[in-house]
Design a protein around this motif. Structure first.
Motif, PDB file in Angstrom:
ATOM      1  N   GLY A 138       0.809  -1.210   0.000  1.00 10.38           N
ATOM      2  CA  GLY A 138       0.000   0.000   0.000  1.00 10.38           C
ATOM      3  C   GLY A 138       0.839   1.255   0.000  1.00 10.38           C
ATOM      4  O   GLY A 138       0.289   2.361   0.046  1.00 10.38           O
ATOM      5  N   GLU A 139       2.157   1.102  -0.006  1.00 16.42           N
ATOM      6  CA  GLU A 139       3.055   2.244   0.068  1.00 16.42           C
ATOM      7  C   GLU A 139       3.942   2.388  -1.161  1.00 16.42           C
ATOM      8  O   GLU A 139       4.345   3.486  -1.510  1.00 16.42           O
ATOM      9  CB  GLU A 139       3.929   2.137   1.327  1.00 16.42           C
ATOM     10  N   VAL A 152      -4.861  -1.139  -1.482  1.00  9.10           N
ATOM     11  CA  VAL A 152      -5.145  -0.764  -0.098  1.00  9.10           C
ATOM     12  C   VAL A 152      -6.554  -1.172   0.321  1.00  9.10           C
ATOM     13  O   VAL A 152      -6.851  -1.166   1.525  1.00  9.10           O
ATOM     14  CB  VAL A 152      -4.974   0.760   0.109  1.00  9.10           C
ATOM     15  N   GLN A 182      -1.340  -0.432   8.267  1.00  8.42           N
ATOM     16  CA  GLN A 182      -1.905   0.893   8.508  1.00  8.42           C
ATOM     17  C   GLN A 182      -2.447   1.545   7.242  1.00  8.42           C
ATOM     18  O   GLN A 182      -3.176   2.533   7.320  1.00  8.42           O
ATOM     19  CB  GLN A 182      -0.851   1.821   9.132  1.00  8.42           C
ATOM     20  N   THR A 183      -2.127   1.012   6.068  1.00 11.31           N
ATOM     21  CA  THR A 183      -2.618   1.591   4.816  1.00 11.31           C
ATOM     22  C   THR A 183      -3.874   0.910   4.308  1.00 11.31           C
ATOM     23  O   THR A 183      -4.507   1.403   3.366  1.00 11.31           O
ATOM     24  CB  THR A 183      -1.535   1.496   3.729  1.00 11.31           C
ATOM     25  N   ALA A 223      -7.849   5.792   6.898  1.00 10.46           N
ATOM     26  CA  ALA A 223      -6.841   4.730   6.955  1.00 10.46           C
ATOM     27  C   ALA A 223      -5.888   4.994   8.105  1.00 10.46           C
ATOM     28  O   ALA A 223      -5.484   6.127   8.360  1.00 10.46           O
ATOM     29  CB  ALA A 223      -6.078   4.665   5.639  1.00 10.46           C
ATOM     30  N   GLY A 224      -5.515   3.932   8.822  1.00  9.23           N
ATOM     31  CA  GLY A 224      -4.617   4.065   9.952  1.00  9.23           C
ATOM     32  C   GLY A 224      -5.306   4.280  11.279  1.00  9.23           C
ATOM     33  O   GLY A 224      -4.642   4.257  12.317  1.00  9.23           O
TER      34      GLY A 224
END
Length: 456
Positions: free
Chosen positions: A123-124, A153, A176-177, A187-188
C-alpha cells in the motif's frame, strides 16, 4: 451493513478510549486532539473462531513440530521458534528504513523459488519499485511464476485476490494503509486497523494461509496505536538497530508457537540483509585489549549467549548536575550502580560525568550486565585497564552483593569458545558447574572482592 445496528462513537487514536462525545483531551492517556468520530456496528466485535462447536480436548488434532515451514533464513527461523507455522499471522514492526521490507522480500523470494505461491500486497510502494528492489537484492522470482505483486489498499480487493490465487503466503505492507469500505474512518485509525487485521486473520486460519503484516512504529519505537493489533496476531517481531551501525536485531516480543525474547542478528549490506551466525565475534571485532573503561560481559538474548563490550568514560564535570548518559543500557539502573559504587567501593563520582556505551548498537535489558558496567566505571575512573581475556557477569544488589543469573553454564561455554581465559561470576552457594577447558572461573560474593581481584 444495511440492517446492522450502527452507532457513532469517538475513539482515542492513542489508547483506544471510547466516548459518546468529542473530547479535547483523552481522560485515560492525556493526549490532546486524539479523538476521531467512527461508526461502530454490532457486527464489529472480533471473533476469530465464530461458528466453532465445542470439542473434547483429547479429540482435537494438533500440528506436529515437523509441520513448520523453514524460511531459508536461519536467524528468522530462530526468532519464529524453529520455522513458520502454517496459518500463523506475524506482525513485523520497526523504524522506517530499518529493513522490514527488505527482510520480507528476501524471505518471500526464497519461498517462491521453492515452488510456493506468495502474494505481496503493497500500500506504500508500486509493484515497479518492489521489482527494482528485488533485482538489486538478486532475488529470483521463481521459475513457475509463483511470486505475485499487487499495489492495493482496499481490504475487499485483497480478499478477492487471495480467493482467486490461493497463495500459501500473504504479505501486507503495511497494515496501517489498508482500508475497509464498511467503515467511514480514515486509513490508519484504530477501527480500520482492528477490522482489517481481524478479517485477514479470519481468512487465514481455515486456509492455512501464513500472513506477514508490517506495522508502523511511533517515535518511542512501539507499533503505532494501542496494542489491539499485537493482541490479535500470533507473533510480534521488532526490527531494531542504530542508524550509524550496519547491524540489525530482530527481536521476538510475542510468540504463541515458540519462545519469546529470542533475537536474530543481521548486517545491512548493499545486497540486502546478511545473517550473522556468530554475533559474539562481530561485537568484539574492534575491541582493544588494554584500555581503561572497557569490559567484556556475557549477556543472554533469549536462549543465545553473546559476548559484548561495555565501554565507560568517567570525566570531571563542570555542570551543577553531572551527566549520566547511557546508550544500550538502562539509565535508571546506571544511576543505581553509581550509588552502589560510591557506597561500597569508596569511589567519588558525585562530581563526574559518566557515559556508558554498549558497543555495536546492541541494547541490553537484563541485569546480568550490572557487574561489568560497575567495573567499567571504576576502571575508567582510576585509569586501570581490566586484564585482557577477562569477562564479567552478575547482578549487583543495593547492598553490594553480586547475585547469580540464569544459564551461567551457557555463558561460560560461550566465553571459552571465543578464547577468553578468565571469567568472574557470582557465587552460587558452593555449587560449581562443569567449567569449560581453558577457562579460569572465579566466584565473587560482592563488588569489593571483584574490584580487588581485578586490581581496581
Amino acid at each position: 451493513m444495511s440492517k446492522e445496528k450502527m452507532k457513532r462513537i469517538y475513539i482515542c487514536q492513542s489508547c483506544n478510549y471510547r466516548s459518546f462525545k468529542w473530547l479535547g483531551r483523552c481522560p485515560d492517556c492525556g493526549v490532546w486532539n486524539s479523538f476521531t468520530e467512527e461508526i461502530e456496528t454490532c457486527a464489529s466485535a472480533i471473533s476469530l473462531n465464530a461458528g466453532g462447536c465445542p470439542e473434547r480436548m483429547s479429540e482435537i488434532a494438533t500440528r506436529a513440530e515437523g509441520c513448520r515451514i523453514i524460511t531459508g533464513i536461519k536467524e528468522l527461523d530462530r526468532v519464529l521458534g524453529g520455522g513458520l507455522v502454517p496459518g500463523s499471522v506475524v506482525l513485523l514492526g520497526g523504524e522506517p528504513g530499518i529493513g522490514k521490507s527488505t527482510l520480507l522480500l528476501q524471505f518471500l523470494g526464497h519461498i517462491s523459488g521453492l515452488g510456493n505461491k506468495v502474494l505481496y500486497i503493497s500500500g506504500e510502494e508500486s509493484p515497479e519499485q518492489i521489482r527494482m528492489r528485488a533485482e538489486r537484492l538478486g532475488i529470483e522470482m521463481g521459475g513457475k511464476e509463483d511470486f505475485w505483486l499487487a499495489g492495493e489498499v482496499m481490504l475487499e480487493r485483497i480478499e478477492r485476490y487471495v480467493s482467486e490465487l490461493s497463495p500459501m503466503f500473504l504479505a501486507v505492507d503495511s497494515i496501517q494503509t489498508v482500508i475497509c469500505e464498511d467503515l467511514e474512518s480514515a486509513a490508519g485509525s484504530i477501527s480500520q486497523i482492528r477490522e482489517s487485521a481481524a478479517r485477514l486473520i479470519r481468512m487465514s486460519k481455515p486456509r492455512g494461509l501464513s500472513v506477514f503484516l508490517i506495522g508502523h512504529v511511533t517515535k518511542e519505537g512501539v507499533i503505532a496505536g494501542p496494542r489491539v493489533l499485537e493482541h490479535l496476531v500470533d507473533t510480534v517481531l521488532y526490527f531494531e538497530g542504530e542508524r550509524g551501525h550496519a547491524f540489525r536485531i530482530l527481536r521476538t516480543v510475542k510468540n504463541r508457537y515458540g519462545p519469546t525474547h529470542e533475537i536474530g542478528v543481521f548486517e545491512m549490506t548493499g545486497e540486502g540483509l546478511r545473517e550473522i551466525v556468530n554475533p559474539s565475534e562481530i561485537f568484539l571485532t574492534s575491541r582493544s585489549e588494554a584500555v581503561a573503561g572497557s569490559v567484556v560481559t556475557v549477556c543472554l538474548e533469549g536462549t543465545r549467549p553473546m559476548l559484548v563490550e561495555i565501554q565507560a568514560l568517567v570525566s570531571r564535570s563542570y555542570l551543577a548536575n553531572p551527566r549520566r548518559t547511557s546508550t544500550g543500557f538502562d539509565a535508571n539502573r546506571l544511576a543505581m550502580l553509581v550509588a552502589v559504587g560510591e557506597r561500597h567501593l569508596g569511589t567519588v563520582l558525585y562530581d563526574k560525568d559518566i557515559f556508558i556505551n554498549v558497543a555495536g548498537g546492541l541494547r541490553i535489558i537484563e541485569p546480568a550486565a550490572d557487574l561489568a558496567v560497575l567495573m567499567a566505571i571504576v576502571s575508567s575512573l582510576k585509569g586501570i585497564p581490566i586484564p585482557g581475556g577477562t569477562a564479567l557477569f552478575g547482578e549487583v544488589g543495593l547492598t553490594g552483593e553480586v547475585r547469580a543469573v540464569t544459564m551461567s553454564g551457557a555463558r561460560l561455554n560461550e566465553a571459552a569458545r571465543l578464547g577468553l581465559k578468565c571469567c568472574l561470576i557470582p557465587w552460587m552457594g558452593g555449587k560449581q558447574s562443569d567449567t569449560p577447558k581453558g577457562l579460569d572461573v572465579e566466584f565473587v560474593r560482592d563488588v569489593k572482592v571483584c574490584a580487588e581481584r581485578l586490581g581496581l
